[in-house]
Enzyme design. Structure first.
Site, mmCIF file in Angstrom:
data_model
loop_
_atom_site.group_PDB
_atom_site.id
_atom_site.type_symbol
_atom_site.label_atom_id
_atom_site.label_comp_id
_atom_site.label_asym_id
_atom_site.label_seq_id
_atom_site.Cartn_x
_atom_site.Cartn_y
_atom_site.Cartn_z
ATOM 1 N N GLY A 15 8.443 -6.850 -27.561
ATOM 2 C CA GLY A 15 7.341 -5.891 -27.744
ATOM 3 C C GLY A 15 7.320 -5.309 -29.145
ATOM 4 N N VAL A 67 7.825 -10.933 -20.975
ATOM 5 C CA VAL A 67 9.263 -10.832 -20.698
ATOM 6 C C VAL A 67 9.556 -10.712 -19.195
ATOM 7 C CG1 VAL A 67 9.913 -9.854 -22.945
ATOM 8 C CG2 VAL A 67 9.326 -8.303 -21.048
ATOM 9 N N ASN A 93 12.791 -3.722 -25.785
ATOM 10 C CA ASN A 93 11.851 -2.613 -25.999
ATOM 11 C C ASN A 93 10.552 -2.759 -25.205
ATOM 12 O OD1 ASN A 93 10.357 -0.474 -27.819
ATOM 13 N ND2 ASN A 93 9.154 -2.353 -27.976
ATOM 14 N N SER A 145 13.848 5.767 -21.164
ATOM 15 C CA SER A 145 12.891 6.874 -21.295
ATOM 16 C C SER A 145 13.484 8.142 -20.715
ATOM 17 C CB SER A 145 11.589 6.553 -20.554
ATOM 18 O OG SER A 145 10.782 7.716 -20.474
ATOM 19 N N TYR A 158 7.587 3.647 -13.070
ATOM 20 C CA TYR A 158 8.139 3.698 -14.438
ATOM 21 C C TYR A 158 9.502 4.399 -14.442
ATOM 22 C CZ TYR A 158 8.152 4.643 -19.515
ATOM 23 O OH TYR A 158 8.480 4.708 -20.852
ATOM 24 N N LYS A 162 13.078 2.663 -15.557
ATOM 25 C CA LYS A 162 13.852 3.166 -16.698
ATOM 26 C C LYS A 162 15.217 3.710 -16.261
ATOM 27 C CE LYS A 162 10.900 2.291 -20.035
ATOM 28 N NZ LYS A 162 11.213 1.350 -21.120
HETATM 29 P P1 NAP Z 1 3.327 0.360 -27.174
HETATM 30 O O1 NAP Z 1 2.944 0.895 -28.511
HETATM 31 O O2 NAP Z 1 2.330 0.355 -26.061
HETATM 32 O O3 NAP Z 1 3.891 -1.121 -27.354
HETATM 33 C C1 NAP Z 1 4.359 -1.826 -26.244
HETATM 34 C C2 NAP Z 1 4.871 -3.150 -26.707
HETATM 35 O O4 NAP Z 1 5.369 -3.842 -25.553
HETATM 36 C C3 NAP Z 1 3.783 -4.010 -27.318
HETATM 37 O O5 NAP Z 1 4.313 -4.721 -28.397
HETATM 38 C C4 NAP Z 1 3.427 -4.963 -26.174
HETATM 39 O O6 NAP Z 1 2.998 -6.241 -26.614
HETATM 40 C C5 NAP Z 1 4.765 -5.125 -25.515
HETATM 41 N N1 NAP Z 1 4.652 -5.600 -24.138
HETATM 42 C C6 NAP Z 1 4.004 -5.026 -23.090
HETATM 43 N N2 NAP Z 1 4.133 -5.792 -21.995
HETATM 44 C C7 NAP Z 1 4.860 -6.880 -22.363
HETATM 45 C C8 NAP Z 1 5.330 -8.030 -21.691
HETATM 46 N N3 NAP Z 1 5.087 -8.227 -20.383
HETATM 47 N N4 NAP Z 1 6.049 -8.943 -22.392
HETATM 48 C C9 NAP Z 1 6.318 -8.764 -23.707
HETATM 49 N N5 NAP Z 1 5.898 -7.685 -24.403
HETATM 50 C C10 NAP Z 1 5.181 -6.756 -23.736
HETATM 51 O O7 NAP Z 1 4.602 1.107 -26.578
HETATM 52 P P2 NAP Z 1 5.654 2.122 -27.223
HETATM 53 O O8 NAP Z 1 5.157 3.486 -26.966
HETATM 54 O O9 NAP Z 1 6.023 1.696 -28.595
HETATM 55 O O10 NAP Z 1 6.863 1.879 -26.208
HETATM 56 C C11 NAP Z 1 7.910 0.979 -26.481
HETATM 57 C C12 NAP Z 1 9.014 1.225 -25.480
HETATM 58 O O11 NAP Z 1 9.435 2.583 -25.540
HETATM 59 C C13 NAP Z 1 8.603 0.989 -24.030
HETATM 60 O O12 NAP Z 1 9.662 0.428 -23.305
HETATM 61 C C14 NAP Z 1 8.313 2.391 -23.526
HETATM 62 O O13 NAP Z 1 8.481 2.497 -22.128
HETATM 63 C C15 NAP Z 1 9.372 3.179 -24.275
HETATM 64 N N6 NAP Z 1 9.066 4.590 -24.406
HETATM 65 C C16 NAP Z 1 8.004 5.023 -25.135
HETATM 66 C C17 NAP Z 1 7.753 6.374 -25.234
HETATM 67 C C18 NAP Z 1 6.609 6.924 -26.051
HETATM 68 O O14 NAP Z 1 6.373 8.143 -25.977
HETATM 69 N N7 NAP Z 1 5.898 6.146 -26.810
HETATM 70 C C19 NAP Z 1 8.568 7.284 -24.573
HETATM 71 C C20 NAP Z 1 9.640 6.808 -23.836
HETATM 72 C C21 NAP Z 1 9.888 5.458 -23.768
HETATM 73 P P3 NAP Z 1 1.454 -6.659 -26.772
HETATM 74 O O15 NAP Z 1 0.742 -5.483 -27.402
HETATM 75 O O16 NAP Z 1 1.545 -7.841 -27.668
HETATM 76 O O17 NAP Z 1 0.911 -6.995 -25.420
#
Ligand code: NAP
Length: 250
Positions: A15, A67, A93, A145, A158, A162
């Site tokens: 990701g 994934v 990620n 998370s 979710y 996590k």
């Molecule tokens: P994001 O900007 O929405 O990016 C998500 C990434 O995951 C994208 O590159 C997407 O790829 C990829 N992805 C989604 N489904 C996938 C799959 N089935 N196979 C491969 N890749 C996949 O998310 P983010 O906010 O950066 O979050 C990244 C991680 O941090 C996640 O695990 C999320 O749960 C965790 N997190 C985020 C936050 C927050 O506040 N942002 C807080 C806690 C935890 P495509 O776009 O190419 O589909």
């Protein structure tokens, strides 16, 4: 942590087309690692990440895979090893949300979140660990998370995915501890990415009241820790859940 200390290492970041994954991929590249950029649907963004990584003087490829699907993970791992021969650093990620109260949660909403967030971590880690055994060195860095620690209304799927990553981390860290392989999880709070962008002002205001620091984090707050955990400075840290959340989990 010295400059370019990851020279000669190969990282796979799932990701990595945007958000925390992209920032982590760039951080590892800035430390000298070659980086495979996994994406699912955002091809152009992934190619842009690759371009930015190459401009740092290291090599990179984009590799498409869901994934949550074992056959696609297998193909991705082949693609990465054909190019770089090994995987030293894996950042699990890739993650999605599909929110809804449990009473109304569809089977698909449950399964898709568990498949991507949890099963994806399992499939990628199992494949990478074999390669790390061969190299006698490895780093697995999972992105969990804060919600996996304290739960959140509308996010049973979710939160479960996590929280399970924390247990996975504890167990795997013990399994591979004598092999020079560390396994840790970073649990971000609310970080400024597309995921947070879609929240309404009212939702953001409510969330802010849970955060002692009264602000959301930036992707670099997470990617700096990814870089640290991959570095030699973190060689004695394993099986940890590291909160980066402005104090939200306190
Ligand atoms: P994001 O900007 O929405 O990016 C998500 C990434 O995951 C994208 O590159 C997407 O790829 C990829 N992805 C989604 N489904 C996938 C799959 N089935 N196979 C491969 N890749 C996949 O998310 P983010 O906010 O950066 O979050 C990244 C991680 O941090 C996640 O695990 C999320 O749960 C965790 N997190 C985020 C936050 C927050 O506040 N942002 C807080 C806690 C935890 P495509 O776009 O190419 O589909």
């Amino acid at each position: 942590m010295s400059d370019l200390e990851l020279q000669g290492k190969t990282a796979l970041v799932t990701g990595a087309s945007k958000g925390i994954g992209k920032a982590s991929a760039l951080k590892l590249a800035s430390m000298g690692a070659n980086v495979a950029v996994n994406y699912y649907s955002s091809k152009n963004e992934a190619l842009d990440t690759v371009k930015q990584i190459k401009s740092l003087g290291v090599d990179s490829i984009a590799t498409q895979a869901n994934v949550g699907k074992l056959d696609e993970v297998d193909l991705m791992i082949s693609e990465v090893t054909n190019k770089f021969e090994k995987i030293d650093i894996l950042v699990n990620n890739a993650g999605i949300i599909h929110d809804g109260l449990l009473l109304r949660m569809s089977d698909d909403a449950w399964a898709n979140v568990i498949d991507t967030n949890l099963n994806g971590t399992f499939y990628c880690s199992r494949a990478a660990i074999k390669l790390m055994f061969k190299s006698k060195w490895g780093r697995i860095i999972n992105i969990g998370s804060v919600v996996g620690l304290r739960g959140n209304v509308g996010q049973t799927n979710y939160s479960a995915s996590k929280a399970a990553i924390n247990g996975f981390t504890f167990a795997l860290a013990k399994e591979v501890a004598t092999r020079n392989i560390t396994v840790n999880t970073i649990t971000p709070g609310y970080i400024n990415t597309d995921t947070v962008e879609v929240l309404s002002d009212k939702q953001k205001e409510a969330i802010m009241s849970w955060i002692p620091m009264q602000k959301f984090g930036d992707v670099e707050d997470i990617s700096n820790m990814v870089g640290y955990l991959a570095s030699n400075s973190a060689r004695y840290i394993t099986g940890q859940t590291i909160s980066i959340d402005g104090g939200m989990a306190i």
